[in-house]
Design a protein around this motif. Structure first.
Motif, short mmCIF file in Angstrom:
data_model
loop_
_atom_site.label_atom_id
_atom_site.label_comp_id
_atom_site.label_asym_id
_atom_site.label_seq_id
_atom_site.Cartn_x
_atom_site.Cartn_y
_atom_site.Cartn_z
N VAL A 256 0.85 -1.18 0.00
CA VAL A 256 0.00 0.00 0.00
C VAL A 256 0.89 1.24 0.00
CG1 VAL A 256 -1.77 1.27 1.25
CG2 VAL A 256 -1.81 -1.25 1.22
N CYS B 137 -3.94 7.49 -1.55
CA CYS B 137 -3.61 6.11 -1.18
C CYS B 137 -3.79 5.21 -2.39
CB CYS B 137 -4.52 5.61 -0.05
SG CYS B 137 -4.34 3.85 0.31
N PRO C 59 -3.88 1.33 -3.09
CA PRO C 59 -3.90 0.02 -2.40
C PRO C 59 -3.17 -1.04 -3.21
CG PRO C 59 -5.94 0.35 -3.61
CD PRO C 59 -5.13 1.61 -3.78
N LEU D 49 -10.78 -0.78 0.82
CA LEU D 49 -9.80 0.24 1.19
C LEU D 49 -10.31 0.97 2.41
CD1 LEU D 49 -7.84 2.59 -1.15
CD2 LEU D 49 -9.02 3.53 0.82
N SER E 237 -5.66 -1.81 2.92
CA SER E 237 -6.49 -2.48 1.93
C SER E 237 -6.58 -3.97 2.24
CB SER E 237 -5.97 -2.24 0.52
OG SER E 237 -4.72 -2.88 0.30
N GLY F 228 -0.47 0.98 4.78
CA GLY F 228 0.61 1.77 4.25
C GLY F 228 1.39 2.42 5.38
#
Lengths: 112, 114
Positions: B4, B23, B25, B32, B94, B106
């Protein structure tokens, strides 16, 4: 209203010994529980999970125990390694919801 | 790197300005999530998408916050008229979309509102 509580902000153990991280919850609707670990400057990483229909789940050095009557779960790491030093978050979710509720985390330090 | 991805990693802004985070994914993931984490706290759920549909929103997501996932791929989180209390790490995650599946997070966007 802290529904998931990790009452120990930090824990220090010697390499090779057992680390036990504790988590308490208040919402009896929670039916799935997870542990994540987080290193500085990184996002949380999934470690292990347990469904409310079980009382134990094991994955290598990591074991999670669930005591539903006490609304308590714990993560055991055996043997602890210096690379395990991180912040560990307990999280829970209610069936049918995608929302994870996290505790404040416990910083584990494993000393060589 | 197929994890991510979040951009920017850091954002400093003045109170009252608008900010937008992105973002990306993992490509085959259809769910998400956005979370926010402040110092000394665990991540707090903000919202989640199944493909392009926003299916769940937290009460934390005030009317100054808006999230989109227009084509079911990347997502943006916009904060309008930022306040100092918005200073936090904004995390995106995600998953495939299977029940009780683990989330892949992430590294986050650190927002500082001066």
């Amino acid at each position: 209203d802290q529904q998931v509580k990790q009452n120990s902000p930090s824990l220090s153990v010697q390499e090779g010994r057992i680390s036990i991280l504790n988590c308490d919850y208040t919402n009896s609707m929670f039916d799935y529980f997870l542990w994540y670990k987080k290193y500085p400057a990184e996002g949380p990483t999934f470690l292990i999970s347990i469904s409310s229909i079980k009382d134990k789940n094991e994955d290598g050095r990591f074991t999670v125990f669930l005591n539903k009557s006490a609304k308590h779960l714990s993560l055991h790491i055996v043997p602890s390694q210096p690379g395990d030093s991180a912040v560990y978050f307990c999280a829970a979710k209610v069936g049918g919801s995608e929302k994870l509720v996290f505790g404040k985390g416990t910083k584990l330090t494993v000393n060589p | 790197d197929t994890g991510v991805s979040q951009n920017p990693r850091h954002k400093i802004t003045k109170r009252g300005q608008n900010v937008t985070f992105r973002c990306d994914p993992i490509s085959e993931h259809n769910r998400l999530y956005w979370y926010r984490q402040t110092l000394g706290q665990g991540p707090e759920f903000l919202t989640y998408f199944q493909n392009e549909a926003q299916l769940e929103k937290s009460r934390l997501l005030s009317d100054r916050f808006s999230a989109e996932r227009p084509k079911g791929s990347f997502s943006t989180l916009e904060i309008q008229r930022t306040e100092q209390g918005d200073s936090a790490m904004y995390l995106c995650a995600s998953s495939f979309g299977v029940a009780n599946e683990k989330l892949f997070f992430g590294s986050g966007t650190q927002l500082s509102v001066l």
